[in-house]
Structure formats: structure tokens, C-alpha cells
Design a protein around this motif. Sequence first.
Motif, short mmCIF file in Angstrom:
data_model
loop_
_atom_site.label_atom_id
_atom_site.label_comp_id
_atom_site.label_asym_id
_atom_site.label_seq_id
_atom_site.Cartn_x
_atom_site.Cartn_y
_atom_site.Cartn_z
N LEU A 1 0.80 -1.23 0.00
CA LEU A 1 0.00 0.00 0.00
C LEU A 1 0.83 1.28 0.00
CD1 LEU A 1 -2.88 -0.96 2.46
CD2 LEU A 1 -2.89 -0.95 -0.04
N SER A 2 2.15 1.16 0.03
CA SER A 2 2.97 2.38 0.06
C SER A 2 2.89 3.15 -1.25
CB SER A 2 4.43 2.04 0.38
OG SER A 2 4.98 1.20 -0.62
N GLY A 3 2.41 2.51 -2.31
CA GLY A 3 2.30 3.19 -3.59
C GLY A 3 1.02 3.99 -3.75
N VAL A 4 0.15 3.97 -2.73
CA VAL A 4 -1.09 4.76 -2.80
C VAL A 4 -0.80 6.16 -2.25
CG1 VAL A 4 -3.49 4.94 -2.06
CG2 VAL A 4 -2.47 2.68 -2.48
N PRO A 5 -0.85 7.20 -3.08
CA PRO A 5 -0.51 8.55 -2.61
C PRO A 5 -1.44 9.04 -1.51
CG PRO A 5 -0.55 8.46 -5.02
CD PRO A 5 -1.14 7.17 -4.53
N ASP A 6 -0.88 9.63 -0.48
CA ASP A 6 -1.69 10.16 0.61
C ASP A 6 -2.63 11.26 0.14
OD1 ASP A 6 -0.52 8.46 2.45
OD2 ASP A 6 1.04 9.91 3.04
N ALA A 7 -2.21 12.00 -0.90
CA ALA A 7 -2.98 13.17 -1.34
C ALA A 7 -4.15 12.82 -2.25
CB ALA A 7 -2.05 14.15 -2.06
N LEU A 8 -4.34 11.55 -2.57
CA LEU A 8 -5.48 11.18 -3.42
C LEU A 8 -6.80 11.54 -2.74
CD1 LEU A 8 -4.73 7.62 -4.90
CD2 LEU A 8 -4.93 9.77 -6.16
N PRO A 9 -7.81 11.95 -3.52
CA PRO A 9 -9.14 12.11 -2.93
C PRO A 9 -9.58 10.80 -2.28
CG PRO A 9 -9.08 13.04 -5.15
CD PRO A 9 -7.78 12.31 -4.94
N SER A 10 -10.31 10.90 -1.18
CA SER A 10 -10.61 9.73 -0.35
C SER A 10 -11.31 8.62 -1.12
CB SER A 10 -11.47 10.15 0.84
OG SER A 10 -10.75 11.04 1.66
N LEU A 11 -12.26 8.97 -2.00
CA LEU A 11 -13.00 7.94 -2.73
C LEU A 11 -12.07 7.16 -3.65
CD1 LEU A 11 -16.54 8.37 -4.27
CD2 LEU A 11 -14.76 7.12 -5.49
N ILE A 12 -11.23 7.88 -4.38
CA ILE A 12 -10.29 7.22 -5.29
C ILE A 12 -9.25 6.43 -4.50
CG2 ILE A 12 -8.55 7.62 -7.08
CD1 ILE A 12 -10.10 10.14 -7.87
N LYS A 13 -8.83 6.98 -3.36
CA LYS A 13 -7.84 6.28 -2.54
C LYS A 13 -8.39 4.95 -2.05
CE LYS A 13 -5.60 8.69 0.56
NZ LYS A 13 -5.28 9.36 1.86
N ALA A 14 -9.66 4.94 -1.60
CA ALA A 14 -10.27 3.70 -1.13
C ALA A 14 -10.27 2.65 -2.23
CB ALA A 14 -11.69 3.97 -0.64
N TYR A 15 -10.62 3.07 -3.44
CA TYR A 15 -10.66 2.15 -4.58
C TYR A 15 -9.27 1.59 -4.87
CZ TYR A 15 -11.86 0.33 -9.21
OH TYR A 15 -12.06 -0.49 -10.30
N ARG A 16 -8.26 2.46 -4.83
CA ARG A 16 -6.90 2.03 -5.13
C ARG A 16 -6.37 1.09 -4.03
NH1 ARG A 16 -4.86 0.89 -8.27
NH2 ARG A 16 -2.75 1.76 -8.30
N ILE A 17 -6.69 1.39 -2.78
CA ILE A 17 -6.28 0.51 -1.68
C ILE A 17 -6.85 -0.89 -1.90
CG2 ILE A 17 -6.68 0.02 0.77
CD1 ILE A 17 -6.46 3.05 1.27
#
Length: 265
Positions: free
Chosen positions: A126-142
Motif C-alpha cells: 500500500l505504500s504506492g497509494v498517494p496520501d494526497a489522493l481524494p478519499s474515494l479514489i484512494k479507497a478504490y486504489r487501496i
Amino acid sequence: MAFGRLLDVMNDLREKCPWDRKQTNESLRPNTIEETFELCDALIKNDELNICKELGDVLLHIVFYSKIGEEKGSFDIADVCDKLCDKLIFRHPHVYGDAKAKDVGEVLQTWEQIKLKEKDGNKTVLSGVPDALPSLIKAYRIQDKVRNVGFDWAERRDVWNKVKEEITEFEAEIEDMYNNADDEESKKKAKDKATKEFGDIMFSLINAARLYKINPDNALEHTNQKFTRRFNYVEQKAKEQGQELKDMTLEQMDKLWDEAKTVVG
């Protein structure tokens, strides 16, 4: 030819334009975010003319950052292109090596594992998921990243039990917040719990969308646009009738809303 021309123009602007000469990575960043969202807006609207225009704007920023890097002696546009090509070749052994991939699923399954093997790759999944992503997109990427290493539902229909469970827990916290909390401190704690439970609902719904191959960000944006079209219709019709929305009853607005669903979709 065209790309070389762009680099020449960038050199001219950086040398001769006071505004361009003044820019830094930090000062450009807000503009880059704006241009990226404008491109995404054109993409979801399938506006080919604006997609072309906004791609140019994003490309300008890539060239701009590369020019600043060149001036610092850190990297230039050639380094950017070479590193990208090297990464793509390394991550596609089924194209440039002896590995086999019979379908998209196999490609995605090995993608994260390949990235972990890279010399400068991510140390964790999960270190490749940027912290600055919008929350909805971040959840999908996680969720997508952990799926690629096998952490996923055995049967996608099982996710609905999780969705229902999270909704039940949220309802319980809301009930507690409005009916059982009798002082400000208790209400705050109840609201914090309800907020977390609502986040769990959203996370589980995003997971369901992923499992059924629906992009939740695109789906929500389509709904945003649909709601905007319909509400604009309601507002316009109210004005034509000489009324203000704030003075109308909900029944009157609902009638116009039903019209909007037929007229503007």
C-alpha cells in the motif's frame, strides 16, 4: 517534430517570459491539480475537443517540471521518458520477456508483485497509494492493490453482507447520537463513532463497485452531473412560473423534478 517544438517553446518562455521564469515546483503544483481535474472532467463528458486541449495543458506541466529539473541539474525530459520506458518494460514481462499472461486478470495479479521487486519500488503493497489522493479514489486504489496480492472476497456477492452490516452499525450509532447522548461530550463521542461507521459504509460500497467492475468515482460524477441537470431544470422552470424555489412547497418542486427526469434525463 511537434514534441521538439514544444520543448523549444518551453525554453523560450522560461528565458523570456517574467511569469514563466518565476515559476517553481511549488508554485506550479496548484495549477497542475486544476489542469488534471479539468482533463478528468473532459474525459467523463467524452468531450473529444476538450480532451485534446486539456491533455496539452497537462503535457505542458510535465515539460515545465522537467525544465525546472534540468535547470537544477537533477533530471531533464529525456530522463523522464527513459525512466518511464524502463519501468513499463520491466512491468510487462509478458510483452518484453518470456512470461505469459493469458488475460487482464493475470496481468493485474502480477503487477504489484513486480513493483515490489523493483530496485526503487514500493516497500509495501500500500505504500504506492498517494496520501494526497481524494478519499474515494484512494479507497478504490487501496482495495485494488490488496486484491492484486490475493486479499479479496472469495465470492463477490459476499460483499453485500458486509454492506448491510456496516449500515446496521451506522444506524445504531446515529440512534445513539440523537436519542441517548444527553450532554455535549457524549454527543461528540457518538458523532465521532457515527462518522467512522459512515466511512465504513462508503468503503464497503466502493468495494462492492470494484467487485462488479464499476468505477465508483465515475459513477458518482455521472450522478452529480445528472442531479445538476435536473435541479437546473427545476430552477429554470420555477423562474418561468414567476416563483422562487425557497417559496415553493416540496410537492411543487417534486413535480418539476419528475418533469426534469423526462426532459433532461
